[in-house]
Design an enzyme around this catalytic site. Structure first.
Site, PDB file in Angstrom:
ATOM      1  N   GLY A 109       0.915  -1.250  -0.157  1.00 43.67           N
ATOM      2  CA  GLY A 109      -0.071  -0.039  -0.160  1.00 43.67           C
ATOM      3  C   GLY A 109       0.863   1.209   0.028  1.00 43.67           C
ATOM      4  O   GLY A 109       0.188   2.357  -0.104  1.00 43.67           O
ATOM      5  N   CYS A 110       1.879   1.233   0.168  1.00 40.55           N
ATOM      6  CA  CYS A 110       2.874   2.300   0.463  1.00 40.55           C
ATOM      7  C   CYS A 110       4.147   2.410  -0.603  1.00 40.55           C
ATOM      8  O   CYS A 110       4.754   1.225  -0.636  1.00 40.55           O
ATOM      9  CB  CYS A 110       3.363   2.521   1.670  1.00 40.55           C
ATOM     10  SG  CYS A 110       4.622   3.715   1.899  1.00 40.55           S
ATOM     11  N   GLY A 111       4.347   3.616  -1.307  1.00 45.92           N
ATOM     12  CA  GLY A 111       5.429   3.550  -2.376  1.00 45.92           C
ATOM     13  C   GLY A 111       6.931   4.282  -1.572  1.00 45.92           C
ATOM     14  O   GLY A 111       7.952   4.504  -2.488  1.00 45.92           O
ATOM     15  N   CYS A 113       7.853   3.802   1.827  1.00 46.97           N
ATOM     16  CA  CYS A 113       8.376   3.390   2.995  1.00 46.97           C
ATOM     17  C   CYS A 113       9.855   3.100   3.010  1.00 46.97           C
ATOM     18  O   CYS A 113      10.430   2.545   2.011  1.00 46.97           O
ATOM     19  CB  CYS A 113       7.682   2.009   3.158  1.00 46.97           C
ATOM     20  SG  CYS A 113       5.869   2.116   3.543  1.00 46.97           S
ATOM     21  N   HIS A 183       2.045   1.158  -7.134  1.00 42.40           N
ATOM     22  CA  HIS A 183       3.205   1.513  -7.494  1.00 42.40           C
ATOM     23  C   HIS A 183       4.277   0.612  -7.907  1.00 42.40           C
ATOM     24  O   HIS A 183       4.821   0.849  -9.108  1.00 42.40           O
ATOM     25  CB  HIS A 183       4.103   2.052  -6.226  1.00 42.40           C
ATOM     26  CG  HIS A 183       4.373   1.239  -5.132  1.00 42.40           C
ATOM     27  ND1 HIS A 183       3.166   1.104  -4.205  1.00 42.40           N
ATOM     28  CD2 HIS A 183       5.300   0.614  -4.472  1.00 42.40           C
ATOM     29  CE1 HIS A 183       3.659   0.340  -3.088  1.00 42.40           C
ATOM     30  NE2 HIS A 183       4.930   0.005  -3.436  1.00 42.40           N
TER      31      HIS A 183
END
Length: 272
Positions: A109-111, A113, A183
């Site tokens: 869910g996170c590009g 981190c 991503h």
């Protein structure tokens, strides 16, 4: 040892006017270590397909290399609990690699981190010429997303993946990549496009997901002029798109859509 398939079938107990046994295809999600010149730059949870594209696209969108020609060789090496995607760079790219170091374990869910400084998270982006890029009619956002929706075999089987596509006004959808991470899908598409003859600035990047700032950054790094997303952007994504002179279109619902930045590329509306 070969890479795992992108989906596998799992038994479930399903309620359909009563209990019944069933099986569902689920997307695979594996740790993929992106290794450049023998050092791990990132470990991402990703779908185990198109990993050579992922390795190249990540290097491009993160500014580790300036072009595909700076990546000299690749190797995809399955490991007992994941996959190593290895690349070797030309000597001049090594300095950029050192300047853009990451040590990260990135959830899907996170590009961003693992970025180790605010300056790196909000890096300066190349700015497009506001008058450059495609000129699109008001039907283009829906046409691009409709075409993308029809070109996602993994999502059709699992209903659990994202996709990134490249759409040309006169040719339609010319390339698509899928992944459990939004991503990751864009990185894979960037890698695929860098090997072909497509001029990224002449077309549209179209995404199934919300538009966060990392997606705008990646789009800017590969020279995109138009970014279309199915869902809403974040405020920071809009600000970065405005600064990079990218036309950001989102919340596409049938014939309706919102243009958040540089609307001049859509039917001649707005000012540069």
């Amino acid at each position: 040892m070969s890479a795992p398939a992108s989906a596998s079938r799992h038994p479930v107990r399903a309620w359909v006017s009563g209990w019944q046994n069933a099986a569902r295809l689920l997307p695979e999600e594996v740790p993929v270590a992106l290794v450049y010149d023998g050092a791990t730059q990132a470990v991402m949870m990703a779908s185990p397909a198109d990993l050579a594209d992922f390795l190249l696209g990540f290097a491009l969108t993160e500014g580790l290399i300036a072009s595909a020609a700076e990546l000299t060789a690749t190797e995809i090496v399955p490991q007992p609990r994941g996959i190593e995607a290895r690349a070797w760079l030309v000597p001049g790219a090594a300095a950029r690699l050192a300047a853009r170091r990451r040590a990260m374990a990135g959830p899907v869910g996170c590009g961003l981190c693992g970025i180790d400084s605010i300056a790196e998270a909000l890096r300066a982006l190349p700015r497009a010429v506001p008058t450059s890029g495609p000129r699109l009619g008001p039907q283009a956002p829906a046409a691009a997303l409709t075409a993308l929706a029809a070109a996602q075999p993994l999502h059709a089987e699992t209903r659990a993946t994202h996709a990134a596509g490249f759409w040309l006004p006169d040719a339609g959808l010319v390339s698509v990549r899928e992944d459990v991470g939004r991503h990751n899908a864009l990185d894979k598409l960037a890698g695929a496009l860098s090997r072909g003859q497509a001029e990224i600035s002449a077309g549209v990047l179209v995404l199934t997901s919300r538009i966060s700032v990392d997606l705008v950054q990646k789009a800017a790094m590969i020279g995109a002029r138009v970014l279309i997303g199915a869902a809403a952007p974040t405020a920071l994504a809009v600000a970065e798109a405005e600064a990079a002179a990218i036309t950001l279109v989102a919340r596409v619902r049938g014939d309706s859509f919102d243009v958040y930045s540089h609307p001049q590329r859509i039917n001649g509306e707005g000012q540069a």
